[in-house]
Design a protein around this motif. Structure first.
Motif, short mmCIF file in Angstrom:
data_model
loop_
_atom_site.label_atom_id
_atom_site.label_comp_id
_atom_site.label_asym_id
_atom_site.label_seq_id
_atom_site.Cartn_x
_atom_site.Cartn_y
_atom_site.Cartn_z
N VAL A 1 0.85 -1.19 0.00
CA VAL A 1 0.00 0.00 0.00
C VAL A 1 0.88 1.23 0.00
O VAL A 1 1.82 1.32 0.80
CB VAL A 1 -0.92 0.01 1.23
N SER A 2 0.62 2.17 -0.86
CA SER A 2 1.38 3.41 -0.89
C SER A 2 1.01 4.27 0.31
O SER A 2 -0.18 4.44 0.61
CB SER A 2 1.10 4.17 -2.18
N ASP A 3 2.02 4.84 1.00
CA ASP A 3 1.70 5.56 2.22
C ASP A 3 1.25 7.00 1.96
O ASP A 3 0.25 7.43 2.49
CB ASP A 3 2.88 5.51 3.21
N THR B 1 8.18 1.10 6.07
CA THR B 1 7.90 1.68 4.76
C THR B 1 9.13 1.50 3.87
O THR B 1 10.27 1.66 4.31
CB THR B 1 7.56 3.18 4.86
N GLU C 1 5.93 2.43 0.12
CA GLU C 1 5.00 1.34 0.39
C GLU C 1 4.97 1.02 1.89
O GLU C 1 6.01 1.10 2.57
CB GLU C 1 5.40 0.08 -0.38
N ILE D 1 4.53 -1.87 4.63
CA ILE D 1 4.65 -3.33 4.72
C ILE D 1 4.42 -3.75 6.16
O ILE D 1 5.13 -3.30 7.07
CB ILE D 1 6.03 -3.81 4.23
#
Length: 265
Positions: free
Chosen positions: A1-3, A26, A30, A32
């Motif tokens: 997921v992109s932060d 991150t 992304e 994680i």
């Protein structure tokens, strides 16, 4: 997921609680994170702006650690916890690595002595009234209702009561407690020292009861509700007689396991 400057939150679909995730990293924009789920279990994550949950924004989160579990308290404190005592490394999102000590917690214990009351309604003798039946019994071990004389074909709500003791070496600032119910059929609720344990997941029968216990004697009450099928097998055999008798109740084994914990940030 992109932060995109956002942080992850975990949503408890059973209670509605929303908490920032304590352990993630991150990489290249992304997010994680590692999660553990029981068979059939699910969870919900959201990625949102800091403060989205209405709780204080943590000053740091954990990037990596040799400790298995970490959590954020509602006040924003970062806690690590483990049943493996000793010194552990914790690397924070600030780039600092801390060495923390997890204290030795008291040993686990299994609860085998229980009082059981089953609250059940059955057809009355005249077929027009409802009979309220409330069998009571003392158990020296946990069995499904189908294996307990007198309630083999009873449906209703069973209330199990027992006690356990945490010795004086247990201290709330350095130890927590997990209650493992083992196998439970069907739905359940738990009270510890007359306080409802709201954080429960019917697909995972391990409950953290740290906020409800105290050093010394503690009481536990487990309420288990069954379906109607066992009663219907008896009272409507022409329809339900071919259905196999179901194993309802608190089947266990039930254990109380203290663990060590400490504040990191």
């Amino acid at each position: 997921v992109s932060d995109g400057g956002r942080i992850p939150y975990q949503l408890d679909a059973w209670t509605g609680e929303v908490m920032p995730v304590a352990k993630y990293r991150t990489e290249g924009g992304e997010i994680i994170a590692t999660i553990r789920l029981m068979p059939g279990q699910s969870t919900v994550f959201a990625v949102a702006a800091p403060g989205w949950s209405g709780l204080p924004v943590p000053s740091a989160t954990i990037v990596s650690t040799s400790v298995r579990d970490a959590r954020l308290t509602p006040s924003g404190e970062l806690i690590v916890q483990s049943d493996s005592p000793g010194v552990h490394d914790v690397t924070l999102s600030t780039g600092i690595t801390k060495r923390v000590r997890i204290a030795q917690a008291p040993g686990a214990s299994e609860l085998s002595d229980w009082q059981l009351v089953v609250d059940s309604w059955q057809p009355g003798a005249d077929g027009q009234q409802t009979a309220h039946v409330e069998p009571r019994m003392n158990l020296s071990g946990l069995l499904p209702w189908s294996s307990i004389g007198g309630i083999e074909d009873v449906s209703g709500i069973g209330t199990y009561s027992s006690t356990f003791t945490l010795d004086k070496t247990w201290q709330p600032d350095s130890a927590g407690v997990v209650l493992s119910l083992g196998k439970v059929v069907d739905t359940f609720q738990v009270w510890v020292n007359s306080s409802l344990v709201a954080h429960r997941d019917l697909t995972d029968t391990d409950l953290d009861i740290s906020d409800h216990v105290r050093a010394g004697r503690n009481t536990i009450r487990v309420e288990v509700a069954s379906t109607l099928i066992n009663s219907l097998r008896v009272f409507r055999p022409e329809v339900y007689g071919g259905v196999k008798r179901q194993d309802y109740g608190l089947i266990g084994p039930v254990t109380v396991t203290p663990y060590g914990r400490t504040r990191v940030a």
